[in-house]
Design an enzyme around this catalytic site. Structure first.
Site, PDB file in Angstrom:
ATOM      1  N   GLU A   1      -4.127  -7.332   5.258  1.00 30.84           N
ATOM      2  CA  GLU A   1      -3.249  -6.209   5.601  1.00 30.84           C
ATOM      3  C   GLU A   1      -2.323  -6.632   6.740  1.00 30.84           C
ATOM      4  O   GLU A   1      -2.751  -7.317   7.675  1.00 30.84           O
ATOM      5  CB  GLU A   1      -4.105  -5.014   6.056  1.00 30.84           C
ATOM      6  CG  GLU A   1      -3.290  -3.794   6.450  1.00 30.84           C
ATOM      7  CD  GLU A   1      -4.171  -2.618   6.896  1.00 30.84           C
ATOM      8  OE1 GLU A   1      -5.355  -2.844   7.235  1.00 30.84           O
ATOM      9  OE2 GLU A   1      -3.673  -1.483   6.897  1.00 30.84           O
TER      10      GLU A   1
ATOM     11  N   ASP B   1      -5.167   3.838   0.171  1.00 31.75           N
ATOM     12  CA  ASP B   1      -6.271   4.071   1.111  1.00 31.75           C
ATOM     13  C   ASP B   1      -6.635   5.557   1.101  1.00 31.75           C
ATOM     14  O   ASP B   1      -5.817   6.402   1.476  1.00 31.75           O
ATOM     15  CB  ASP B   1      -5.810   3.638   2.515  1.00 31.75           C
ATOM     16  CG  ASP B   1      -6.931   3.640   3.533  1.00 31.75           C
ATOM     17  OD1 ASP B   1      -8.037   4.125   3.199  1.00 31.75           O
ATOM     18  OD2 ASP B   1      -6.719   3.159   4.661  1.00 31.75           O
TER      19      ASP B   1
ATOM     20  N   ARG C   1     -13.429  -5.436   3.988  1.00 30.12           N
ATOM     21  CA  ARG C   1     -12.312  -5.274   4.932  1.00 30.12           C
ATOM     22  C   ARG C   1     -12.666  -5.608   6.379  1.00 30.12           C
ATOM     23  O   ARG C   1     -11.794  -5.624   7.245  1.00 30.12           O
ATOM     24  CB  ARG C   1     -11.839  -3.815   4.892  1.00 30.12           C
ATOM     25  CG  ARG C   1     -11.486  -3.337   3.518  1.00 30.12           C
ATOM     26  CD  ARG C   1     -10.029  -3.063   3.326  1.00 30.12           C
ATOM     27  NE  ARG C   1      -9.419  -2.282   4.344  1.00 30.12           N
ATOM     28  CZ  ARG C   1      -8.296  -2.638   5.000  1.00 30.12           C
ATOM     29  NH1 ARG C   1      -7.707  -3.776   4.721  1.00 30.12           N
ATOM     30  NH2 ARG C   1      -7.778  -1.853   5.929  1.00 30.12           N
TER      31      ARG C   1
ATOM     32  N   HIS D   1      -9.089   6.754   2.887  1.00 35.73           N
ATOM     33  CA  HIS D   1      -9.508   7.019   4.269  1.00 35.73           C
ATOM     34  C   HIS D   1     -10.718   7.945   4.355  1.00 35.73           C
ATOM     35  O   HIS D   1     -10.751   8.893   5.147  1.00 35.73           O
ATOM     36  CB  HIS D   1      -8.338   7.567   5.096  1.00 35.73           C
ATOM     37  CG  HIS D   1      -8.238   6.928   6.438  1.00 35.73           C
ATOM     38  ND1 HIS D   1      -8.534   7.575   7.594  1.00 35.73           N
ATOM     39  CD2 HIS D   1      -7.910   5.667   6.793  1.00 35.73           C
ATOM     40  CE1 HIS D   1      -8.384   6.762   8.610  1.00 35.73           C
ATOM     41  NE2 HIS D   1      -7.999   5.579   8.152  1.00 35.73           N
TER      42      HIS D   1
ATOM     43  N   TRP E   1     -11.723  12.138   8.828  1.00 28.77           N
ATOM     44  CA  TRP E   1     -10.302  11.852   8.947  1.00 28.77           C
ATOM     45  C   TRP E   1      -9.992  10.525   8.277  1.00 28.77           C
ATOM     46  O   TRP E   1     -10.717   9.588   8.422  1.00 28.77           O
ATOM     47  CB  TRP E   1      -9.855  11.773  10.422  1.00 28.77           C
ATOM     48  CG  TRP E   1      -8.422  11.359  10.479  1.00 28.77           C
ATOM     49  CD1 TRP E   1      -7.339  12.130  10.163  1.00 28.77           C
ATOM     50  CD2 TRP E   1      -7.913  10.077  10.818  1.00 28.77           C
ATOM     51  NE1 TRP E   1      -6.188  11.392  10.280  1.00 28.77           N
ATOM     52  CE2 TRP E   1      -6.516  10.123  10.670  1.00 28.77           C
ATOM     53  CE3 TRP E   1      -8.505   8.877  11.205  1.00 28.77           C
ATOM     54  CZ2 TRP E   1      -5.685   9.029  10.917  1.00 28.77           C
ATOM     55  CZ3 TRP E   1      -7.713   7.785  11.444  1.00 28.77           C
ATOM     56  CH2 TRP E   1      -6.300   7.872  11.297  1.00 28.77           C
TER      57      TRP E   1
ATOM     58  N   GLU F   1     -13.456  -1.404   6.885  1.00 31.64           N
ATOM     59  CA  GLU F   1     -12.746  -1.621   8.157  1.00 31.64           C
ATOM     60  C   GLU F   1     -13.523  -1.041   9.330  1.00 31.64           C
ATOM     61  O   GLU F   1     -13.341  -1.477  10.457  1.00 31.64           O
ATOM     62  CB  GLU F   1     -11.324  -1.051   8.106  1.00 31.64           C
ATOM     63  CG  GLU F   1     -11.273   0.467   8.001  1.00 31.64           C
ATOM     64  CD  GLU F   1      -9.854   1.018   7.908  1.00 31.64           C
ATOM     65  OE1 GLU F   1      -9.036   0.440   7.186  1.00 31.64           O
ATOM     66  OE2 GLU F   1      -9.587   2.031   8.579  1.00 31.64           O
TER      67      GLU F   1
ATOM     68  N   TYR G   1      -3.001  11.866   5.694  1.00 32.38           N
ATOM     69  CA  TYR G   1      -3.273  10.536   6.235  1.00 32.38           C
ATOM     70  C   TYR G   1      -2.257   9.521   5.687  1.00 32.38           C
ATOM     71  O   TYR G   1      -1.971   9.504   4.494  1.00 32.38           O
ATOM     72  CB  TYR G   1      -4.693  10.059   5.872  1.00 32.38           C
ATOM     73  CG  TYR G   1      -4.804   8.576   6.139  1.00 32.38           C
ATOM     74  CD1 TYR G   1      -4.956   8.125   7.438  1.00 32.38           C
ATOM     75  CD2 TYR G   1      -4.631   7.662   5.116  1.00 32.38           C
ATOM     76  CE1 TYR G   1      -4.941   6.781   7.712  1.00 32.38           C
ATOM     77  CE2 TYR G   1      -4.625   6.316   5.384  1.00 32.38           C
ATOM     78  CZ  TYR G   1      -4.774   5.879   6.684  1.00 32.38           C
ATOM     79  OH  TYR G   1      -4.735   4.554   6.958  1.00 32.38           O
TER      80      TYR G   1
ATOM     81  N   ARG H   1       0.867  -1.185   0.000  1.00 40.45           N
ATOM     82  CA  ARG H   1       0.000   0.000   0.000  1.00 40.45           C
ATOM     83  C   ARG H   1       0.893   1.219   0.000  1.00 40.45           C
ATOM     84  O   ARG H   1       1.887   1.264   0.750  1.00 40.45           O
ATOM     85  CB  ARG H   1      -0.851  -0.019   1.278  1.00 40.45           C
ATOM     86  CG  ARG H   1      -1.765   1.166   1.413  1.00 40.45           C
ATOM     87  CD  ARG H   1      -2.476   1.166   2.761  1.00 40.45           C
ATOM     88  NE  ARG H   1      -1.928   2.208   3.626  1.00 40.45           N
ATOM     89  CZ  ARG H   1      -2.578   2.751   4.654  1.00 40.45           C
ATOM     90  NH1 ARG H   1      -3.796   2.346   4.963  1.00 40.45           N
ATOM     91  NH2 ARG H   1      -2.025   3.675   5.388  1.00 40.45           N
TER      92      ARG H   1
ATOM     93  N   GLU I   1      -9.054   1.901  -1.507  1.00 44.82           N
ATOM     94  CA  GLU I   1      -9.781   1.619  -0.260  1.00 44.82           C
ATOM     95  C   GLU I   1     -10.518   2.838   0.276  1.00 44.82           C
ATOM     96  O   GLU I   1      -9.987   3.954   0.230  1.00 44.82           O
ATOM     97  CB  GLU I   1      -8.747   1.141   0.770  1.00 44.82           C
ATOM     98  CG  GLU I   1      -9.310   0.872   2.148  1.00 44.82           C
ATOM     99  CD  GLU I   1      -8.213   0.562   3.151  1.00 44.82           C
ATOM    100  OE1 GLU I   1      -7.098   0.157   2.737  1.00 44.82           O
ATOM    101  OE2 GLU I   1      -8.469   0.731   4.354  1.00 44.82           O
TER     102      GLU I   1
HETATM  103  C1  CS2 Z   1      -6.100   2.266   8.132  1.00 45.55           C
HETATM  104  C2  CS2 Z   1      -5.911   2.170   9.616  1.00 45.55           C
HETATM  105  O1  CS2 Z   1      -4.900   0.282   7.969  1.00 45.55           O
HETATM  106  C3  CS2 Z   1      -5.747   0.977   7.436  1.00 45.55           C
HETATM  107  O2  CS2 Z   1      -6.291   0.730   6.401  1.00 45.55           O
HETATM  108  O3  CS2 Z   1      -7.265   2.774   7.658  1.00 45.55           O
HETATM  109  O4  CS2 Z   1      -4.583   2.530   9.883  1.00 45.55           O
HETATM  110  C4  CS2 Z   1      -6.822   3.014  10.486  1.00 45.55           C
HETATM  111  O5  CS2 Z   1      -6.545   4.369  10.321  1.00 45.55           O
HETATM  112  C5  CS2 Z   1      -6.653   2.634  11.905  1.00 45.55           C
HETATM  113  O6  CS2 Z   1      -6.785   1.251  12.038  1.00 45.55           O
HETATM  114  C6  CS2 Z   1      -7.651   3.364  12.772  1.00 45.55           C
HETATM  115  O7  CS2 Z   1      -7.658   2.843  14.039  1.00 45.55           O
HETATM  116 MG    MG Z   2      -7.940   1.817   5.890  1.00 45.51          MG
END
Ligand code: CS2
Ligand code: MG
Length: 421
Positions: A358, A229, A302, A231, A421, A281, A179, A167, A255
């Protein structure tokens, strides 16, 4: 050997009998070996114990209290072998269903019970699920850099280590703390006691990301799998544009391109692009992604064991996804403890519709507190054959790392408006 007519199993337990499996203790362990983790340890009358992860980044104590105050009193005296019934009891019985706190607490109980069952049956959990479907689980690592050149170097380092999928995130010109970018050794977003306020700029981001992937393909060729990602930073139409702009670089996935509470918004992205999409996630149940999956609006789901109600619920989700050609791509950031990673890897080793896992390295301190038998070899994680999930906890060591409050950052637009975020 006694028979049922001669003795009561309550007074003379046989190995594997109900009495042997009676839960006599359940303990919530909060520890911070580099970052906070909440672990549930369930012990049976026979002395066999199981572990479950209940970590919810930045809101750890809410789950610890949910378990300690509301779940643990319900566990004592119950049969640890009734995994499905326990799940239904905790889900339906609470009346208040779903949500990250509830589902993480249920997951901790569920995984601990699978761990106990494996230990009692003397089998690794992947064997209980139906056996091996593959030798190892393809993983992706996290490369990042303050600019494109630094991110490309970081991708190169992962490839040198044998990673087959990486990634990539990079700094956004004019954005102070984008991020996924960090100058520390491992990317760790929950840095401060109160949330760090970061500033976000979508146009600058939409400009730099295609440039990043163009450079990565130039530097590293077409064979490494690349992921990114977003985010949750984009609106549906912006996400559609990014997905379309990234098509030439053939991402393994894009993602969390847009927040998915509005599941229909993914129809727009799909309409404009063939870039593979991953999401989920932050989901906790099958209901959070039902529309996305049954309409084939995503390619990878995810939602992993700890935030999705444990093996029992995620298995249901994965089977549903398989019907719609959606594969698993479990969340595996460092805020998911080795207990989750162990359980996820047993699942990954079995699940027929596996996609990718991941994987971020935990700190040495975390690995010492949670000894485990999974190993990384040539870009894949391999589970061991230890009965159960193959992860333990060193409680004495855990006690040396007291809870340290940390929250995730927040993002605002340049005019001060709150953003995702
Ligand atoms: C992220 C995470 O790994 C990922 O894909 O989105 O680092 C995420 O920010 C954290 O798990 C939040 O707790
Ligand atoms: Mg993520």
């Amino acid at each position: 050997m006694s028979t049922a007519t001669e003795t009561s199993t309550h007074t003379h337990p046989e190995p594997g009998s109900r009495n042997d499996r009676e839960i006599v203790d359940a303990k919530v362990i909060v520890t911070c070996p580099g970052r906070n983790f909440v672990t549930l340890k369930i012990t049976t009358r026979s002395g066999v114990y199981g572990l479950g992860d209940a970590t919810l980044n930045g809101r750890e104590l809410a789950v610890a209290s949910y378990l300690q105050d509301h779940v643990v009193p319900n566990l004592i005296g119950r049969d640890a072998g009734r995994i499905e019934d326990m799940w239904q009891f905790l889900h339906r019985g609470a009346y208040w269903r779903r949500g990250p706190v509830t589902m993480s607490a249920i997951a901790a109980v569920d995984v601990a019970l699978w761990d106990i069952l494996g230990k009692m049956a003397n089998l690794p959990v992947y064997q209980l699920l139906g056996g091996r479907s593959r030798e190892g689980a393809l993983v992706y690592g996290h490369a990042n850099g303050r600019d494109i050149a630094e991110a490309s170097d970081a991708v190169g380092k992962f490839i040198e280590q044998g990673f087959l999928a990486v990634r990539a995130q990079c700094g956004v010109p004019g954005v102070k703390k984008a991020y996924g970018v960090s100058n520390a050794k491992g990317y760790e977003p929950a840095e401060s006691e109160l949330p760090l306020e970061t500033v976000w700029n979508t146009p600058r981001y939409l400009e730099v990301v295609p440039q990043l992937f163009e450079q990565l393909r130039k530097d590293h060729g077409n064979h490494v799998e690349l992921l990114h990602d977003v985010h949750h930073r984009l609106t549906p139409i912006e996400a559609a544009r990014l997905a379309r702009d990234l098509e030439p670089y053939r991402l393994f996935w894009l993602e969390d391109a847009t927040p998915a509470e509005n599941q229909k918004s993914f129809e727009l992205i799909r309409k404009h692009s063939v870039t593979a999409l991953a999401v989920g996630e932050v989901f906790n149940s099958i209901w959070d992604c039902k529309h996305l999956i049954e309409n084939q609006l995503i390619d990878y789901i995810r939602t992993t064991i700890v935030h999705g109600g444990g093996i029992t619920h995620v298995r249901r989700l994965a089977d549903f996804a398989a019907l719609h050609s959606v594969r698993t791509g479990f969340h595996g950031a460092t805020d998911l403890s080795p207990v989750t990673m162990g359980a996820a890897l047993h699942f990954d080793t079995w699940v027929p519709n596996f996609g990718i896992q991941e994987y971020m390295f935990h700190t040495d301190e975390t690995d010492e507190v949670f000894p485990h038998d999974y190993v990384l070899r040539a870009g894949r994680l391999h589970v061991g054959d230890t009965p159960g999930i193959g992860v333990d906890i060193d409680e004495k060591l855990a006690a040396k790392y007291p809870y340290a409050p940390k929250q995730l950052p927040v993002a605002r637009l340049e005019d001060g408006s709150m953003w995702d975020w």
